[in-house]
Design a protein around this motif. Structure first.
Motif, PDB file in Angstrom:
ATOM      1  N   GLN A  14       0.869  -1.174   0.000  1.00 43.53           N
ATOM      2  CA  GLN A  14       0.000   0.000   0.000  1.00 43.53           C
ATOM      3  C   GLN A  14       0.905   1.222   0.000  1.00 43.53           C
ATOM      4  O   GLN A  14       1.841   1.296   0.792  1.00 43.53           O
ATOM      5  CB  GLN A  14      -0.904   0.017   1.236  1.00 43.53           C
ATOM      6  N   GLN A  15       0.619   2.171  -0.887  1.00 46.97           N
ATOM      7  CA  GLN A  15       1.470   3.354  -0.919  1.00 46.97           C
ATOM      8  C   GLN A  15       0.669   4.625  -0.691  1.00 46.97           C
ATOM      9  O   GLN A  15      -0.536   4.694  -0.945  1.00 46.97           O
ATOM     10  CB  GLN A  15       2.250   3.424  -2.226  1.00 46.97           C
ATOM     11  N   ASP A  16       1.382   5.612  -0.153  1.00 53.24           N
ATOM     12  CA  ASP A  16       0.810   6.934   0.037  1.00 53.24           C
ATOM     13  C   ASP A  16       1.798   7.952  -0.518  1.00 53.24           C
ATOM     14  O   ASP A  16       2.739   7.592  -1.225  1.00 53.24           O
ATOM     15  CB  ASP A  16       0.488   7.175   1.516  1.00 53.24           C
ATOM     16  N   ALA A  17       1.609   9.202  -0.209  1.00 53.41           N
ATOM     17  CA  ALA A  17       2.416  10.258  -0.819  1.00 53.41           C
ATOM     18  C   ALA A  17       3.882  10.207  -0.409  1.00 53.41           C
ATOM     19  O   ALA A  17       4.749  10.726  -1.130  1.00 53.41           O
ATOM     20  CB  ALA A  17       1.829  11.622  -0.464  1.00 53.41           C
ATOM     21  N   THR A  18       4.185   9.568   0.723  1.00 50.29           N
ATOM     22  CA  THR A  18       5.561   9.613   1.223  1.00 50.29           C
ATOM     23  C   THR A  18       6.269   8.269   1.250  1.00 50.29           C
ATOM     24  O   THR A  18       7.454   8.209   1.569  1.00 50.29           O
ATOM     25  CB  THR A  18       5.587  10.200   2.644  1.00 50.29           C
TER      26      THR A  18
ATOM     27  N   VAL B 215       5.921   3.520   0.762  1.00 50.17           N
ATOM     28  CA  VAL B 215       5.220   2.287   0.417  1.00 50.17           C
ATOM     29  C   VAL B 215       5.320   1.323   1.597  1.00 50.17           C
ATOM     30  O   VAL B 215       6.430   1.007   2.061  1.00 50.17           O
ATOM     31  CB  VAL B 215       5.846   1.619  -0.833  1.00 50.17           C
ATOM     32  N   ASP B 216       4.177   0.866   2.095  1.00 50.97           N
ATOM     33  CA  ASP B 216       4.139  -0.156   3.139  1.00 50.97           C
ATOM     34  C   ASP B 216       4.029  -1.518   2.464  1.00 50.97           C
ATOM     35  O   ASP B 216       3.086  -1.773   1.702  1.00 50.97           O
ATOM     36  CB  ASP B 216       2.952   0.066   4.069  1.00 50.97           C
TER      37      ASP B 216
ATOM     38  N   ARG C 160       8.549  -0.498   5.564  1.00 49.28           N
ATOM     39  CA  ARG C 160       8.156   0.718   4.845  1.00 49.28           C
ATOM     40  C   ARG C 160       9.360   1.238   4.073  1.00 49.28           C
ATOM     41  O   ARG C 160      10.480   1.287   4.604  1.00 49.28           O
ATOM     42  CB  ARG C 160       7.641   1.781   5.804  1.00 49.28           C
TER      43      ARG C 160
ATOM     44  N   GLY D 140       3.185   5.808  -8.806  1.00 45.37           N
ATOM     45  CA  GLY D 140       3.563   6.293  -7.494  1.00 45.37           C
ATOM     46  C   GLY D 140       5.027   6.032  -7.220  1.00 45.37           C
ATOM     47  O   GLY D 140       5.904   6.468  -7.978  1.00 45.37           O
TER      48      GLY D 140
END
Length: 375
Positions: free
Chosen positions: A135-139, A141-142, A152, A282
Motif C-alpha cells: 500500500q502506498q501513500d504520498a511519502t 510504500v508499506d 516501509r 507512485g
C-alpha cells in the motif's frame, strides 16, 4: 541522494536487481533485496557484455572484480553457414582505453561478483520470500512480505523478471509474457583457439554463435523455430540441439557431434513483454525484464537491465519530486529499450520466415551505433 529516498526495496536478485542494489548503495541509500529463490542459483550458461555494458559495469565499479575470470575481446565476426567470413566488426572501448570493448563471462561467475559486491556494500538480502502486497501513500510504500514480515520504503523497484509479480500488482493482466515462436539452445565447450571474438554464423537455414567465456571455456548458442512451444523430454535435448544446427558447417559442424550430454544443454523458449506506458505508479517502479523482456538476438537483454539500474540511481540523486525523477528515468530509458525489444523480436521473425534478404549485418551495426551513445 535526496532525503526523501533513503530506503529502497529491490524485488529480485538477478542481474538487474543486484546492479540496482549496488548503484543505490554507492549513493548512500539503504537497500533491502528480496529474492523468491531460497537458494540463490543462476540459470543459463554465459553472457555477452557488449561495449555499452562494459562501460556501465565500469561506472558501477564492478568490472575490475570479474575481468580475471572473464574473457575480454574486441571484435564481432559474422560468418555464413559454411564458416566463411562475411564481416568483422571492430569493437569500441567505451569504458576507456584500459578496458576491453567486449566481455564474455559465465553467468555463475558474474552472479558471484555482483552478489558479493552488493552484500559487501551493505545490501540487506533475504532469500526465499517475495512481496505479498503493498500500500502506498504520498511519502512511501508499506510492504507485506510472504513470510509475514513487513517494512516501509521510500521506493520499491520490481526487478523480478519476465514473470514479474510486481508488474502484475501494478498493471493486472495488461502485460503478460508472449511466446515468440522460437527457443534458444546453449552448450559449453572448451574454448577453441580461433574463438577469440564473438563468432556468429548466419543464414536462411539456421544460425549459431560461439562466445568465449574464459581462457578455457566458450559456449555455443543457436535459435530455432519451435511452433507451439513444445515441451521436450530432458534426455532428448542433446539430440535435438544437434538437429537444430545440422546444416551448419565449419567449426560449428565440427563441434556438433560433441553435444552429447543432455543435462548440460540449456534450452529456453523465448518469451517477451514490453510495458508500453510509464513503468512506475507512485513509488513503485519496474526495471529490466519486468518492464522489457526481449529475445537474445541483439545480445542486449541483460545490458538494458544494467543500464536501467545505473540511470535509476543517477536520477534518484537529482532534484525534483519523486515523480519528476522517475519521469526523467523514463525519458532516458523508454525509447532505447523499445528499440532493442522491437528489433530483437524482428530478427527472430525474419529467422522464422527464413528470409534470405534479412540484413543482419546492417542491424548489428545500427544497434552498436545506438548503444554506444551515452545513456
Amino acid at each position: 541522494m535526496s532525503s526523501d529516498i533513503s530506503k529502497v526495496l529491490v524485488v529480485g536478485g538477478g542481474i538487474g536487481g543486484l546492479c540496482a542494489a549496488i548503484a543505490l548503495r554507492r549513493q548512500g541509500v539503504a537497500v533491502d533485496l528480496v529474492e523468491i529463490k531460497s537458494e540463490w542459483t543462476v540459470y543459463g550458461v554465459g553472457i555477452i557484455q557488449q561495449s555499452n555494458v562494459v562501460r556501465e559495469m565500469a561506472r558501477l565499479g564492478v568490472l575490475d572484480g570479474y575481468l580475471e575470470v572473464a574473457y575480454a575481446f574486441e571484435d564481432v565476426g559474422i560468418y555464413d553457414l559454411q564458416g566463411n567470413a562475411l564481416v568483422r566488426i571492430p569493437g569500441q572501448r567505451l569504458a576507456g582505453p584500459e578496458y576491453p570493448a567486449n566481455v564474455g563471462i559465465s553467468r555463475l561467475s558474474l552472479h558471484q561478483v555482483l552478489s558479493t559486491t552488493a552484500i559487501d556494500l551493505g545490501t540487506q538480502v533475504r532469500l526465499g520470500l517475495s512481496v505479498e502486497s503493498f500500500q502506498q501513500d504520498a511519502t512511501g510504500v508499506d510492504v507485506s512480505f510472504t513470510d509475514g514480515s513487513a517494512g516501509r520504503y521510500d521506493l520499491v523497484v520490481g526487478a523480478d523478471g519476465v514473470y514479474s509479480k510486481i508488474r502484475s500488482m501494478l498493471f493486472g493482466d495488461t502485460y503478460k509474457p508472449r511466446f515468440t515462436g522460437q527457443a534458444v539452445w546453449r552448450y559449453n565447450f572448451p574454448r577453441h583457439p580461433s574463438i577469440d571474438h564473438l563468432a556468429s554464423y548466419v543464414g536462411a537455414e539456421g544460425n549459431a554463435g560461439l562466445v568465449p567465456l574464459s581462457d578455457d571455456l566458450m559456449y555455443m548458442f543457436s535459435t530455432s523455430h519451435e511452433p507451439g512451444n513444445p515441451r521436450y523430454e530432458p534426455a532428448q535435448l542433446a539430440e535435438l540441439m544437434r538437429d537444430r544446427i545440422s546444416k551448419i558447417a565449419g567449426l560449428v559442424g565440427e563441434l556438433r557431434e560433441q553435444i552429447t550430454d543432455s543435462s548440460q544443454v540449456v534450452y529456453k523458449p523465448m518469451e517477451v513483454v514490453f510495458v508500453n506506458e510509464p513503468w512506475f505508479k507512485g513509488r513503485v517502479l519496474l526495471i529490466g525484464d519486468a518492464a522489457h523482456a526481449t529475445t537474445p538476438h541483439l545480445g542486449q537483454g541483460a545490458g538494458m537491465a544494467i543500464e536501467d539500474a545505473l540511470v535509476l540511481s543517477l536520477e534518484l540523486s537529482g532534484s525534483g519530486s519523486v515523480e519528476e525523477r522517475l519521469e526523467r528515468f523514463m525519458t532516458r530509458r523508454f525509447e532505447r529499450c523499445k528499440y532493442i525489444s522491437e528489433n530483437s523480436i524482428m530478427a527472430g521473425e525474419r529467422e522464422m520466415a527464413r528470409d534470405a534478404t534479412f540484413d543482419r549485418i546492417g542491424l548489428t551495426k545500427a544497434m552498436l551505433k545506438l548503444t554506444a551513445e551515452p545513456i
